[in-house]
Design an enzyme around this catalytic site. Structure first.
Site, PDB file in Angstrom:
ATOM      1  N   ASP A   1       0.871  -1.160   0.000  1.00  0.00           N
ATOM      2  CA  ASP A   1       0.000   0.000   0.000  1.00  0.00           C
ATOM      3  C   ASP A   1       0.916   1.219   0.000  1.00  0.00           C
ATOM      4  OD1 ASP A   1      -2.282   1.727   0.506  1.00  0.00           O
ATOM      5  OD2 ASP A   1      -1.567   1.810   2.581  1.00  0.00           O
TER       6      ASP A   1
ATOM      7  N   ASP B   1      -0.123   5.110   0.843  1.00  0.00           N
ATOM      8  CA  ASP B   1      -0.339   6.094   1.903  1.00  0.00           C
ATOM      9  C   ASP B   1      -0.204   5.463   3.279  1.00  0.00           C
ATOM     10  OD1 ASP B   1      -0.881   8.199   0.124  1.00  0.00           O
ATOM     11  OD2 ASP B   1      -2.957   7.548  -0.097  1.00  0.00           O
TER      12      ASP B   1
END
Length: 401
Positions: free
Chosen positions: A179, A181
């Site tokens: 991922d 963020d």
């Protein structure tokens, strides 16, 4: 006969011992050695003829040679059939700053409670956290109970504890997907963009709720992106330049690429921001949303399908297919509820400073803000990382407050 040599390690100890053993033409059955802080323990199991085993000649010569180099030695007769130990069934990685003796003691207690045996303990890291690896043999049917107990100890002792199967399959990982963020980078890009529209606090509240799994991600994304309507497209480039990688991110990707991993990112963020970073890190795969831009301004909409919770898992499958890697040989790392499906689909799902909803389904949870701790779960040691970095002229340590 079992010969055990102990003392301050130095060059030539093994050579001295085997010079004596060679004169007696013994058969070598097993050798194990460990050095801790310069202290050597060397065990050598040999088969000798009955005449030699019953006499004192070999023992006397070994003792004289080892004492001559300043170390101690014990020699025991063993009539048991030599057996190479069966491999451990499970592996535990303990990470902490620090790892207190009470923490390791509590873990050892839970291991003993289910009649499991600790076969080996070794240090895997001294930076940015202390890391220990335990290889253990667990009785059939007891792994679930032990995992639950270890989770309790981790919470009580404030350490990270990852419990993994130690079969050959754990060595086969070939694709890792992050991922973006709050995982690969610090902070949330949508919030950085929203601040320029004067909606930072409102968007941050929506993001937090979505990451906890309280809101539908796609719906929340549309609401947040709508606040960006009218902003000049140049703000996207401005935000991209301000992105800060998570501590250890470059080390992590660099090390994984050395190991031959394919590396990718799957993000509910925006391709326009992520692609320059992916190019800089030489990532192999990128999946993210795309901001709609018309006449040089953001419209407050995204184009194409939203990369939501289901979309992240689908992207992982697509990356794996493109790389020719079975899903069981993949690793996924994330922090929010929208990463649940992706981590569940991967062979190893790692929750990184994650929300409770994700930690509940992850195979391992990391709570320290250093992405390179992921490497320790994959069996890589700090010494190996730094040796490779030193070879390439990249070795450095940043002081940690």
């Amino acid at each position: 006969m079992l010969i055990t040599v102990t003392g301050v390690d130095q060059p030539g100890v093994t050579s001295t011992l085997f010079e004596v053993l060679s004169r007696h033409q013994v058969e070598l059955l097993n050798v194990e050695q460990v050095v801790v802080r310069g202290r050597l323990t060397l065990g050598v199991l040999v088969a000798v003829s009955p005449e030699v085993a019953d006499g004192k000649v070999l023992a006397d010569e070994v003792s004289e040679a080892i004492h001559g180099v300043g170390l101690d030695v014990t020699i025991e007769r063993s009539d048991d059939a030599p057996i190479i130990a069966a491999p451990s069934t499970h592996r535990i990685v303990v990470l902490g700053r620090p790892v207190a003796a009470t923490a390791l003691g509590a873990l050892a207690h839970e291991i003993a409670e289910i009649d499991a045996n600790i076969d080996m303990i070794r240090g895997v890291s001294d930076y940015p956290v202390t890391g220990l690896e335990l290889r253990i043999s667990v009785p059939d049917g007891a792994a679930g109970r032990l995992q639950s107990a270890l989770s309790r100890v981790a919470a009580q002792q404030q350490v990270d504890v990852a419990f993994q199967d130690a079969s050959l399959s754990r060595r086969t990982k070939r694709l890792i997907v992050f991922d973006v963020d709050s995982t690969l980078i610090q902070g949330e890009v949508i919030e950085m963009l929203a601040e320029r529209a004067g909606a930072g606090d409102a968007v941050a509240a929506i993001t937090e709720a979505a990451m906890r799994g309280e809101l539908d991600f796609a719906e929340s994304l549309h609401h947040r992106v709508a606040t960006l309507a009218g902003l000049p497209a140049s703000v996207v480039d401005e935000v991209a330049e301000q992105i800060e990688l998570t501590a250890g991110a470059r080390t992590t990707v660099r090390t994984l690429r050395r190991l031959g991993f394919k590396c990718g990112v799957v993000s509910g963020g925006f391709r326009q921001v992520i692609e320059p970073l992916a190019a800089e890190l030489q990532l192999d795969f990128v999946a993210a949303n795309e901001l709609e831009i018309v006449d040089g301004r953001l419209t407050g909409r995204v184009t194409g399908p939203v990369v939501d919770r289901a979309g992240k898992a689908e992207s992982l499958r697509e990356f794996a297919a493109a790389a020719g890697v079975p899903l069981e040989q993949t690793v996924a790392v994330g922090d929010g509820a929208n990463d649940i499906d992706m981590l569940s689909a991967a062979g190893l799902g790692v929750a990184f400073n994650a929300k409770p909803a994700l930690r509940e389904v992850a195979d391992a949870s990391l709570s320290y803000p250093y992405l390179d701790t992921v490497l320790f779960l994959l069996g890589v040691t700090r010494a190996e990382i730094e040796a490779a970095d030193a070879h390439d002229g990249l070795l450095r340590r940043v002081e940690i407050p």
